[in-house]
Motif scaffolding. Structure first.
Motif, PDB file in Angstrom:
ATOM      1  N   GLU B  31      42.607 -26.665 197.864  1.00 56.94           N
ATOM      2  CA  GLU B  31      43.542 -27.482 198.638  1.00 56.94           C
ATOM      3  C   GLU B  31      44.008 -28.683 197.822  1.00 56.94           C
ATOM      4  OE1 GLU B  31      44.591 -26.555 201.523  1.00 56.94           O
ATOM      5  OE2 GLU B  31      43.150 -24.943 201.899  1.00 56.94           O
ATOM      6  N   GLU B  32      45.162 -29.209 198.206  1.00 54.58           N
ATOM      7  CA  GLU B  32      45.637 -30.422 197.558  1.00 54.58           C
ATOM      8  C   GLU B  32      44.670 -31.560 197.861  1.00 54.58           C
ATOM      9  OE1 GLU B  32      49.849 -31.245 197.582  1.00 54.58           O
ATOM     10  OE2 GLU B  32      49.432 -33.315 198.117  1.00 54.58           O
ATOM     11  N   GLY B  33      44.421 -32.395 196.846  1.00 57.05           N
ATOM     12  CA  GLY B  33      43.575 -33.562 197.057  1.00 57.05           C
ATOM     13  C   GLY B  33      42.110 -33.334 196.761  1.00 57.05           C
ATOM     14  N   GLU B  34      41.736 -32.109 196.401  1.00 57.80           N
ATOM     15  CA  GLU B  34      40.318 -31.857 196.132  1.00 57.80           C
ATOM     16  C   GLU B  34      39.942 -32.275 194.719  1.00 57.80           C
ATOM     17  OE1 GLU B  34      38.086 -28.576 198.198  1.00 57.80           O
ATOM     18  OE2 GLU B  34      39.968 -27.566 197.774  1.00 57.80           O
ATOM     19  N   PHE B  35      38.683 -32.612 194.545  1.00 63.35           N
ATOM     20  CA  PHE B  35      38.087 -32.751 193.215  1.00 63.35           C
ATOM     21  C   PHE B  35      37.213 -31.526 193.081  1.00 63.35           C
ATOM     22  CE2 PHE B  35      37.354 -36.125 189.968  1.00 63.35           C
ATOM     23  CZ  PHE B  35      36.593 -35.367 189.122  1.00 63.35           C
ATOM     24  N   PHE B  36      37.782 -30.481 192.512  1.00 64.66           N
ATOM     25  CA  PHE B  36      37.180 -29.162 192.620  1.00 64.66           C
ATOM     26  C   PHE B  36      36.358 -28.822 191.379  1.00 64.66           C
ATOM     27  CE2 PHE B  36      37.033 -24.574 192.991  1.00 64.66           C
ATOM     28  CZ  PHE B  36      36.890 -24.402 194.357  1.00 64.66           C
ATOM     29  N   GLY B  37      35.152 -28.345 191.596  1.00 63.86           N
ATOM     30  CA  GLY B  37      34.299 -27.958 190.474  1.00 63.86           C
ATOM     31  C   GLY B  37      34.223 -26.453 190.335  1.00 63.86           C
ATOM     32  N   VAL B  38      34.175 -25.966 189.101  1.00 63.37           N
ATOM     33  CA  VAL B  38      33.997 -24.538 188.861  1.00 63.37           C
ATOM     34  C   VAL B  38      32.784 -24.378 187.966  1.00 63.37           C
ATOM     35  CG1 VAL B  38      34.986 -22.460 187.836  1.00 63.37           C
ATOM     36  CG2 VAL B  38      36.461 -24.044 189.075  1.00 63.37           C
ATOM     37  N   ILE B  39      31.774 -23.638 188.450  1.00 63.62           N
ATOM     38  CA  ILE B  39      30.591 -23.413 187.623  1.00 63.62           C
ATOM     39  C   ILE B  39      30.339 -21.916 187.495  1.00 63.62           C
ATOM     40  CG2 ILE B  39      29.499 -25.603 188.196  1.00 63.62           C
ATOM     41  CD1 ILE B  39      27.752 -24.193 190.200  1.00 63.62           C
ATOM     42  N   GLY B  40      29.477 -21.550 186.578  1.00 60.96           N
ATOM     43  CA  GLY B  40      29.180 -20.144 186.323  1.00 60.96           C
ATOM     44  C   GLY B  40      28.758 -20.024 184.878  1.00 60.96           C
ATOM     45  N   HIS B  41      27.933 -19.012 184.556  1.00 62.16           N
ATOM     46  CA  HIS B  41      27.475 -18.948 183.169  1.00 62.16           C
ATOM     47  C   HIS B  41      28.564 -18.359 182.280  1.00 62.16           C
ATOM     48  CE1 HIS B  41      26.668 -14.695 183.669  1.00 62.16           C
ATOM     49  NE2 HIS B  41      26.082 -14.993 184.799  1.00 62.16           N
ATOM     50  N   THR B  42      28.310 -18.347 180.970  1.00 63.59           N
ATOM     51  CA  THR B  42      29.302 -17.892 179.995  1.00 63.59           C
ATOM     52  C   THR B  42      29.771 -16.478 180.324  1.00 63.59           C
ATOM     53  OG1 THR B  42      27.773 -18.966 178.516  1.00 63.59           O
ATOM     54  CG2 THR B  42      29.734 -18.026 177.527  1.00 63.59           C
ATOM     55  N   GLY B  43      31.072 -16.260 180.257  1.00 63.68           N
ATOM     56  CA  GLY B  43      31.599 -14.931 180.510  1.00 63.68           C
ATOM     57  C   GLY B  43      31.757 -14.601 181.974  1.00 63.68           C
ATOM     58  N   SER B  44      31.692 -15.609 182.848  1.00 63.82           N
ATOM     59  CA  SER B  44      31.827 -15.318 184.270  1.00 63.82           C
ATOM     60  C   SER B  44      33.286 -15.360 184.709  1.00 63.82           C
ATOM     61  CB  SER B  44      31.004 -16.314 185.088  1.00 63.82           C
ATOM     62  OG  SER B  44      31.457 -17.621 184.855  1.00 63.82           O
ATOM     63  N   GLY B  45      34.189 -15.713 183.809  1.00 58.47           N
ATOM     64  CA  GLY B  45      35.611 -15.674 184.130  1.00 58.47           C
ATOM     65  C   GLY B  45      36.222 -17.029 184.439  1.00 58.47           C
ATOM     66  N   LYS B  46      35.433 -18.106 184.298  1.00 59.36           N
ATOM     67  CA  LYS B  46      35.945 -19.439 184.622  1.00 59.36           C
ATOM     68  C   LYS B  46      37.169 -19.789 183.791  1.00 59.36           C
ATOM     69  CE  LYS B  46      32.348 -21.009 182.994  1.00 59.36           C
ATOM     70  NZ  LYS B  46      31.244 -21.614 182.332  1.00 59.36           N
ATOM     71  N   SER B  47      37.019 -19.666 182.470  1.00 56.03           N
ATOM     72  CA  SER B  47      38.100 -20.089 181.581  1.00 56.03           C
ATOM     73  C   SER B  47      39.344 -19.239 181.777  1.00 56.03           C
ATOM     74  CB  SER B  47      37.649 -20.008 180.129  1.00 56.03           C
ATOM     75  OG  SER B  47      36.604 -20.913 179.917  1.00 56.03           O
ATOM     76  N   THR B  48      39.140 -17.945 182.003  1.00 56.52           N
ATOM     77  CA  THR B  48      40.279 -17.058 182.233  1.00 56.52           C
ATOM     78  C   THR B  48      41.022 -17.490 183.494  1.00 56.52           C
ATOM     79  OG1 THR B  48      38.944 -15.300 181.297  1.00 56.52           O
ATOM     80  CG2 THR B  48      40.962 -14.647 182.417  1.00 56.52           C
ATOM     81  N   PHE B  49      40.251 -17.791 184.526  1.00 60.37           N
ATOM     82  CA  PHE B  49      40.882 -18.187 185.785  1.00 60.37           C
ATOM     83  C   PHE B  49      41.717 -19.451 185.610  1.00 60.37           C
ATOM     84  CE2 PHE B  49      40.686 -20.776 189.679  1.00 60.37           C
ATOM     85  CZ  PHE B  49      41.464 -19.971 190.489  1.00 60.37           C
ATOM     86  N   VAL B  50      41.144 -20.473 184.982  1.00 61.70           N
ATOM     87  CA  VAL B  50      41.906 -21.720 184.887  1.00 61.70           C
ATOM     88  C   VAL B  50      43.143 -21.548 184.008  1.00 61.70           C
ATOM     89  CG1 VAL B  50      39.990 -23.250 185.433  1.00 61.70           C
ATOM     90  CG2 VAL B  50      40.474 -22.715 183.050  1.00 61.70           C
ATOM     91  N   GLN B  51      43.112 -20.596 183.080  1.00 61.84           N
ATOM     92  CA  GLN B  51      44.314 -20.389 182.264  1.00 61.84           C
ATOM     93  C   GLN B  51      45.448 -19.758 183.068  1.00 61.84           C
ATOM     94  OE1 GLN B  51      43.996 -18.981 178.194  1.00 61.84           O
ATOM     95  NE2 GLN B  51      41.823 -19.373 178.309  1.00 61.84           N
ATOM     96  N   TYR B  52      45.081 -19.082 184.147  1.00 62.69           N
ATOM     97  CA  TYR B  52      46.124 -18.535 185.020  1.00 62.69           C
ATOM     98  C   TYR B  52      46.883 -19.646 185.738  1.00 62.69           C
ATOM     99  CZ  TYR B  52      45.672 -13.477 184.897  1.00 62.69           C
ATOM    100  OH  TYR B  52      45.734 -12.177 184.517  1.00 62.69           O
ATOM    101  N   LEU B  53      46.200 -20.772 185.960  1.00 58.42           N
ATOM    102  CA  LEU B  53      46.776 -21.800 186.820  1.00 58.42           C
ATOM    103  C   LEU B  53      48.045 -22.424 186.253  1.00 58.42           C
ATOM    104  CD1 LEU B  53      43.592 -23.568 188.171  1.00 58.42           C
ATOM    105  CD2 LEU B  53      44.913 -21.714 189.160  1.00 58.42           C
TER     106      LEU B  53
END
Lengths: 278, 299
Positions: B31-53
């Motif tokens: 949502e707008e206004g969030e301070f959103f955290g993304v966690i997960g171990h290496t290779g869980s897709g975090k970096s790929t997801f944020v590159q989509y944004l």
């Protein structure tokens, strides 16, 4: 992260070609290149192409991969073919028409020029396919082992063979890392609105500087770190260095070697005793 | 701007022996206004997801997507529909700032001023005047806590590690993006540098930057700062909830190979000894509740 890099990357499957001794594959590549440049008629080139196709099928490397490697030299092939087509001087007549088909100022299209261009295209394509077959079926490590072993006689004249092999293996090792790094920096600059994938050619060329500078900086830093790490481990090209994987010459290698030798012999014979005089 | 992703799948090197499924039918809404955290171990897709944004990763054409079975992919950032090819990705990137891991590796210009101005010049519709450029670059550099006068003409390569990081962040926030995405912004910094970076993010978040999405390995950082956290595992989102709820699942998280904040560890240890403490896992709240507890009982 893995990227869609198709050029010269090892393709891990089990096959006859994969299990060949790298030395045999390197020698075969050299022999093959000599052979296709010796070939002077279409039949000879056809035989060479058929042999390569056979090797390709046996290697189980999928065809789209190999075609992907060809895309990289597409421009070079088209460019050389066009230049040769337009400027080649020759007066041989191959079919029922004047030797010079078209002439305008310095441009001169001749029958011999057309034939020569077609030859050139086929040769370049075969050359590229054969060398990418080598890198698709041979890991960088065994490739360097092969080169080192082949160059071993040069040690007699104090040539630093081992150092050369080391430089080669480091270079090969760093290609994927630098590719990755390039991708990362490109992404970072794209996120800052750099026109790497948009805008006209002039704009795109200008957009390369913000990628090249950080890339160079990081490559130098990596080289420095690697050098230090090797020194810290007392690396030296000592004479008594042993190998984890010993190269062995087997029946497979003999077969490939004989095929290569046969090809070369055939090409030499066909060059001096042409079947169809073209 | 709201971020909505539904049924997002990404496979690297599809159709080759190197194929890796980085995102697997992932759905997540920020949502707008969030301070959103993304966690997960290496290779869980975090970096790929944020590159989509911000469109650095693109979906295959809709034709290709239709061929495959499965639900319709949705990827919407504010008014931008990222499933369409004709989306104005330039306008999107202007609104979604992206700070990569070790952003100092993107510095290239001769002076810090030039480097920070790079993004602004790229996104400007018409060539900015010298005064305008000076104004925005000064604002961005000062916002990151660097001294404008002393660094403006310095080479970015002569700065210290922490200063480089700030200069690189300044180069992203110079366009005042509405959403700021950061991949491990504090990695490799000393404890003080880490705290300063997080404080900087809070300052921006309270100001013109509406949404912050931060990928991190540091659970203390996450517990301390985020309003909501998503746990990535094998390309899926396992949980997406405030840290207050999330870190109660200490055992599940540890089974996933993830760390938990120090406060959560202490809470678990205290609970074992029969002293349950209900806090939101920030250090301040933990100390307050623990002291209140201690005041209530004599020990």
């Amino acid at each position: 992260m893995l990227k869609d890099v198709s050029f010269g990357q090892y393709y891990p499957v089990e096959s006859f070609v994969h299990h060949l001794d790298p030395r045999v594959k390197i020698v075969f590549l050299i022999v093959y290149i000599v052979a296709i440049f010796l070939a002077k008629e279409f039949l000879a080139l056809g035989i060479a192409a058929a042999l390569l196709l056979l090797a390709l099928i046996v290697s189980r490397v999928p065809l789209p991969k190999v075609i992907g490697a060809l895309r990289g030299i597409l421009f070079l092939v088209v460019f050389t073919a066009t230049v040769n087509l337009l400027f080649y001087q020759g007066d041989k007549v191959y079919w029922d028409a004047p030797a010079v088909l078209f002439e305008w100022k310095i441009i001169k299209i001749t029958q011999e020029g057309i034939i020569f261009s077609i030859f050139l295209v086929i040769r370049l394509v075969l050359l590229m396919v054969c060398s990418s077959l080598l890198t698709y079926t041979t890991t960088p490590v065994s490739l360097t082992d092969g080169v080192e072993s082949l160059l071993a006689p040069l040690k007699w004249i104090k040539f630093p063979v081992h150092a050369l092999a080391l430089v080669m293996s480091i270079a090969l090792r760093f290609i994927p890392i630098l590719m990755d790094e390039t991708q990362r920096i490109m992404n970072a600059q794209k996120a800052r609105g750099s026109s790497l994938d948009t805008g006209g050619p002039a704009k795109r060329v200008k957009a390369v500087v913000p990628v090249l500078v950080p890339l160079l900086v990081s490559a130098l830093r990596r080289a420095d770190e690697l050098g230090e790490a090797m020194e810290a481990r007392c690396y030296s090209d000592g004479k008594n260095r042993t190998k984890y994987k010993k190269l062995r010459f087997t029946w497979r290698d003999l077969l490939a070697f004989l095929l290569g030798a046969g090809l070369l012999a055939g090409m030499i014979v066909m060059r001096y005793f042409p079947v169809f005089a073209l | 701007m709201r971020i909505v992703a539904e049924h997002l799948t990404h496979i690297y090197n599809e159709g080759s022996p190197f194929a890796v499924k980085a995102l697997d039918d992932l759905s997540l809404t920020i949502e707008e206004g969030e301070f959103f955290g993304v966690i997960g171990h290496t290779g869980s897709g975090k970096s790929t997801f944020v590159q989509y944004l911000n469109g650095l990763m693109r979906l295959p054409s809709s034709k290709k997507r239709r061929k495959k079975k499965g639900d319709r992919t949705v990827l919407q950032v504010g008014e931008f529909d990222l499933t369409r090819k004709k989306t104005d990705f330039r306008a999107l990137r202007r609104k979604v700032g992206m700070v990569f891991q070790y952003p100092e590796s993107q510095l290239f210009a001769e002076t810090v001023f030039e480097d920070v101005a790079f993004g602004y010049k790229n996104f400007a519709e018409k060539k900015p005047t010298a005064e305008e450029l000076e104004r925005v670059v000064r604002a961005a550099i000062e916002e990151t806590g660097l001294d404008y006068e002393s660094v403006r003409n310095a080479s970015p390569f002569d700065l210290s590690g922490g200063q480089k990081r700030r200069a690189a962040i300044a180069g992203v926030i110079v366009t005042r993006p509405e959403i700021l995405v950061l991949d491990e912004p504090a990695a490799g910094l000393d404890p003080l540098g880490k705290r300063e970076v997080m404080e900087l993010l809070h300052k921006l978040h309270g100001d013109w930057c509406k949404t912050v999405v931060v990928v991190s390995h540091d659970m203390d950082e996450i517990a301390e700062n985020c309003t909501r956290v998503a746990v990535f595992s094998d390309g899926k989102v396992l949980y997406s909830e405030p840290p207050r709820e999330l870190f109660k699942r200490a055992e599940t998280l540890q089974a996933l190979g993830l760390d938990i904040p120090l406060t959560a560890k202490l809470c678990a240890a205290l609970e074992k000894r029969g002293v349950p403490i209900d806090c939101d896992f920030t250090i301040e709240d933990f100390v307050k509740k623990t002291l209140a507890r201690k005041g209530g009982e004599s020990c």
